[in-house]
Design an enzyme around this catalytic site. Sequence first.
Site, PDB file in Angstrom:
ATOM      1  CB  SER A 193      -0.907   0.011   1.242  1.00  0.00           C
ATOM      2  OG  SER A 193      -1.562   1.252   1.372  1.00  0.00           O
ATOM      3  CE1 TYR A 197      -4.054  -2.085   5.055  1.00  0.00           C
ATOM      4  CE2 TYR A 197      -3.226   0.101   4.522  1.00  0.00           C
ATOM      5  CZ  TYR A 197      -3.755  -1.100   4.118  1.00  0.00           C
ATOM      6  OH  TYR A 197      -3.981  -1.328   2.782  1.00  0.00           O
TER       7      TYR A 197
END
Length: 292
Positions: free
Chosen positions: A139, A151
């Site tokens: 990501s 995350y």
Amino acid sequence: MDGKAVVVTGAGRGLGEAFAHHLARAGAAVVVNDVDGASARRVAAAIRGAGFPAVVSEHSVADPEQAEAIVRLCVDEFGAVDGLVNNAGLTYEALPWEDDPARARAVVEVNLLGVLYTGLAAIRRMRAAGGGSIVNISSGASLGQRTIATYAATKGAVSSLTCSWALDLEDCGIRVNAVCPKAYTRMVWTSERASRHTPPEHTPDLVAPLVHYLLDERSAGVTGQILRCTGPELHIVGQPYLKPPILHRDAWDVDGVAAAFTEVLGGHLEPYGLEKRLPPRLRKWLAPVRSA
């Protein structure tokens, strides 16, 4: 992808579902993995209904034995595992002082350990077979984003893991790359912050061709790359490097370090939201950097 067998984790919805459908239409036999069994069965049924082979796995990537079972299912059903898309992932938003260690642990176990466990199971079989391709889903958050620190940390680790595996597996005929997608999925539409920057027309289907390319023969020689796809945009993410200038002294003391930042390094700081907390003599360096 004719004759290839591919595992897609987290394939019950969103990006994983788009990847599974696209790869099946391209000729691959697909293991549709998701801990949400109903969603996995729905996707697999749709693939089979279109005339393509697919089987369901409800195993959790966060458990090493279950991750092994995902890959074993692919081999048992289709005779091999030629490709792996490590897509399964979790996220949540929290400010650091409000974060919950249990939620953070769950994200690490799925986003990082899940990639590791499933990847290791696939690597052992790919190495024995003489080759294969792994696509890890990272990501752009790996560069750091507000309210999703855990995350972001896991996705940064996935990028590092990708590069390390690519080096280790180059002589085994196994290519390993990572994709940083930007698509309108449930992970985005449940986040007010993320949804502001990802319009609905940026669908997961727009990212699937890149994953397909990295799995098939046309990407031979492409390994160790971090690639970002927003739908309209496709580019390579640069890997970390030592940023010039590099200052040399026989030994650094605190005064020397302070002088280095005041006189030189202050003009080369990476732009983060720190301007108001920096000393005035350093703040002036960041103004032109932030405006750029």
